[in-house]
Design an enzyme around this catalytic site. Structure first.
Site, mmCIF file in Angstrom:
data_model
loop_
_atom_site.group_PDB
_atom_site.id
_atom_site.type_symbol
_atom_site.label_atom_id
_atom_site.label_comp_id
_atom_site.label_asym_id
_atom_site.label_seq_id
_atom_site.Cartn_x
_atom_site.Cartn_y
_atom_site.Cartn_z
ATOM 1 N N MET A 31 37.496 43.161 50.320
ATOM 2 C CA MET A 31 36.154 42.738 50.721
ATOM 3 C C MET A 31 36.158 41.268 51.122
ATOM 4 S SD MET A 31 33.451 44.887 48.496
ATOM 5 C CE MET A 31 33.512 43.871 47.045
ATOM 6 N N GLY A 32 37.337 40.720 51.401
ATOM 7 C CA GLY A 32 37.400 39.319 51.809
ATOM 8 C C GLY A 32 37.287 38.376 50.629
ATOM 9 N N ALA A 33 36.960 37.093 50.922
ATOM 10 C CA ALA A 33 37.013 36.033 49.908
ATOM 11 C C ALA A 33 38.394 36.090 49.249
ATOM 12 C CB ALA A 33 35.880 36.160 48.886
ATOM 13 N N HIS A 35 41.999 35.727 47.667
ATOM 14 C CA HIS A 35 42.621 34.794 46.725
ATOM 15 C C HIS A 35 44.059 35.250 46.475
ATOM 16 C CE1 HIS A 35 41.894 38.036 43.910
ATOM 17 N NE2 HIS A 35 40.578 37.930 44.035
ATOM 18 N N HIS A 38 44.755 39.031 46.173
ATOM 19 C CA HIS A 38 44.860 39.732 47.457
ATOM 20 C C HIS A 38 46.188 39.372 48.148
ATOM 21 C CE1 HIS A 38 40.346 39.166 47.077
ATOM 22 N NE2 HIS A 38 40.423 40.467 47.212
ATOM 23 N N GLN A 62 28.912 50.344 48.030
ATOM 24 C CA GLN A 62 29.455 50.270 46.671
ATOM 25 C C GLN A 62 28.710 49.264 45.797
ATOM 26 O OE1 GLN A 62 33.447 49.004 48.195
ATOM 27 N NE2 GLN A 62 33.503 47.738 46.348
ATOM 28 N N GLN A 154 39.215 52.169 39.657
ATOM 29 C CA GLN A 154 39.190 52.434 41.103
ATOM 30 C C GLN A 154 40.472 53.139 41.534
ATOM 31 O OE1 GLN A 154 37.781 49.498 44.138
ATOM 32 N NE2 GLN A 154 39.938 49.051 44.365
ATOM 33 N N VAL A 177 47.088 39.602 39.126
ATOM 34 C CA VAL A 177 47.432 38.176 39.260
ATOM 35 C C VAL A 177 46.404 37.373 38.472
ATOM 36 C CG1 VAL A 177 47.717 36.253 40.868
ATOM 37 C CG2 VAL A 177 48.502 38.540 41.503
ATOM 38 N N SER A 186 39.480 36.841 40.591
ATOM 39 C CA SER A 186 38.429 37.696 41.140
ATOM 40 C C SER A 186 37.594 36.852 42.084
ATOM 41 C CB SER A 186 37.539 38.219 40.001
ATOM 42 O OG SER A 186 36.315 38.694 40.528
HETATM 43 P P1 AMP Z 1 38.231 43.304 46.466
HETATM 44 O O1 AMP Z 1 38.298 42.393 47.631
HETATM 45 O O2 AMP Z 1 37.667 42.688 45.229
HETATM 46 O O3 AMP Z 1 37.626 44.642 46.805
HETATM 47 O O4 AMP Z 1 39.738 43.620 46.083
HETATM 48 C C1 AMP Z 1 40.633 44.116 47.048
HETATM 49 C C2 AMP Z 1 41.905 44.534 46.366
HETATM 50 O O5 AMP Z 1 42.480 43.400 45.720
HETATM 51 C C3 AMP Z 1 41.676 45.592 45.285
HETATM 52 O O6 AMP Z 1 42.706 46.562 45.360
HETATM 53 C C4 AMP Z 1 41.761 44.782 44.021
HETATM 54 O O7 AMP Z 1 42.196 45.545 42.904
HETATM 55 C C5 AMP Z 1 42.802 43.737 44.392
HETATM 56 N N1 AMP Z 1 42.683 42.580 43.506
HETATM 57 C C6 AMP Z 1 41.563 41.876 43.211
HETATM 58 N N2 AMP Z 1 41.833 40.934 42.289
HETATM 59 C C7 AMP Z 1 43.140 41.058 41.984
HETATM 60 C C8 AMP Z 1 44.029 40.375 41.089
HETATM 61 N N3 AMP Z 1 43.601 39.379 40.309
HETATM 62 N N4 AMP Z 1 45.314 40.764 41.044
HETATM 63 C C9 AMP Z 1 45.753 41.789 41.826
HETATM 64 N N5 AMP Z 1 44.988 42.467 42.694
HETATM 65 C C10 AMP Z 1 43.698 42.104 42.763
#
Ligand code: AMP
Length: 281
Positions: A31-33, A35, A38, A62, A154, A177, A186
């Site tokens: 979903m971007g942002a 870090h 990702h 969602q 998920q 991570v 996050s």
């Molecule tokens: P999101 O952008 O929050 O929807 O996350 C996109 C993907 O990045 C998802 O598969 C998350 O599980 C993964 N993700 C988010 N935070 C972490 C993290 N701290 N370590 C590893 N994967 C992550």
């Protein structure tokens, strides 16, 4: 790096890479942002696949009506720079109407699983996740799709969906991570005040505590959960959403932890909902 805006462009890109160039394709849905969490997924994808497409889409379906869809951080230019530097060949960043055309009425419901853990506290959340990931997998036809263990429930929902819909992508799960002090990265950590940032460490502390107890032989779920709750007792400002030990495939509670059992916690720090987990060894 190519920026793809429509499903047709994504499909065309994927088919060209696969058919004309015989490249394998990795998809990293986000979903971007972006870090370092990702980034680790993109790196894993680039190490395993010839071409990597990162999707950047804040998926409205969602989010619940009182959740943070409108204010979710959107940092597109920085995201593209990070995706490129980690080895992505393309970014797929569609408009909402592209993935949900006017009158869209088709959703993917993974029965049972979708209503457990985060699905219980966020009604409709996993329906939205399953729907958007199905659309991405159908359009991109990747060989592998990369997800973080951070969102362990998920992963369970998506594994079931991919098996049930007979989709061809292999689901690859990458480790969580963390910040040096243990906080799981996050996009929502941006919402935390300095005081909340300190309180948020309770989640990773509880995860470490339970991992340690399990490693030293404690297998009773009730005992492990009580220990985790005690870690939260020290931070009354945090509101626990759930603390559970479940089978990672079914998300059903277990009484005795076994190798592969998921320990997961979700809690509100102020108004920010955070999650963390460990897969017990
Ligand atoms: P999101 O952008 O929050 O929807 O996350 C996109 C993907 O990045 C998802 O598969 C998350 O599980 C993964 N993700 C988010 N935070 C972490 C993290 N701290 N370590 C590893 N994967 C992550």
């Amino acid at each position: 790096m190519e920026i793809l805006r429509t499903v047709a462009e994504l499909r065309q890109w994927s088919r060209k890479e696969r058919n004309r160039s015989s490249h394998t394709i990795g998809l990293v849905p986000t979903m971007g942002a972006l870090h370092a969490g990702h980034a680790s997924l993109i790196r894993a994808a680039a190490a395993s696949c010839d071409r990597v497409v990162v999707s950047i889409f804040v998926n409205p379906t969602q989010f619940g009506p009182n959740e943070d869809y409108a204010v979710y951080p959107r940092t597109f230019d920085a995201d593209c720079a990070l995706a490129q530097s980690e080895g992505a060949s393309a970014v797929f960043a569609p408009a909402v109407e592209e993935l949900y055309p006017a009158g869209a009425a088709t959703f993917v419901e993974v029965e049972g699983l979708s209503h457990r853990l985060d699905g219980a506290s966020r009604p409709g959340h996993f329906r939205g996740v399953a729907t958007v990931v199905a659309k991405l997998l159908i359009a991109a036809e990747p060989d592998q799709a990369f997800f973080g263990q951070k969102d362990a429930a998920q992963v369970a929902v998506l594994r079931r969906m991919v098996a049930d819909l007979r989709l061809s992508a292999e689901i690859v799960v990458c480790p969580i991570v963390r910040e040096p002090d243990g906080l799981a990265l996050s996009s929502r950590n941006l919402y935390l005040s300095p005081a909340e940032r300190t309180q948020a460490l309770t989640l990773s502390r509880a995860v470490r505590l339970v991992e340690g107890l399990a490693a030293s032989g404690e297998r009773r779920a009730a005992t492990l959960i009580t220990a985790a709750r005690q870690a939260f007792a020290a931070e009354p400002a945090i509101r626990i959403d759930y603390i559970v030990l479940v089978d990672w495939a079914t998300l059903e509670p277990v009484e005795i932890a076994a190798p592969g059992t998921l320990f997961a916690v979700a809690a509100y720090v102020g108004s920010t909902r955070l999650i963390d987990n460990a897969i017990l060894g």
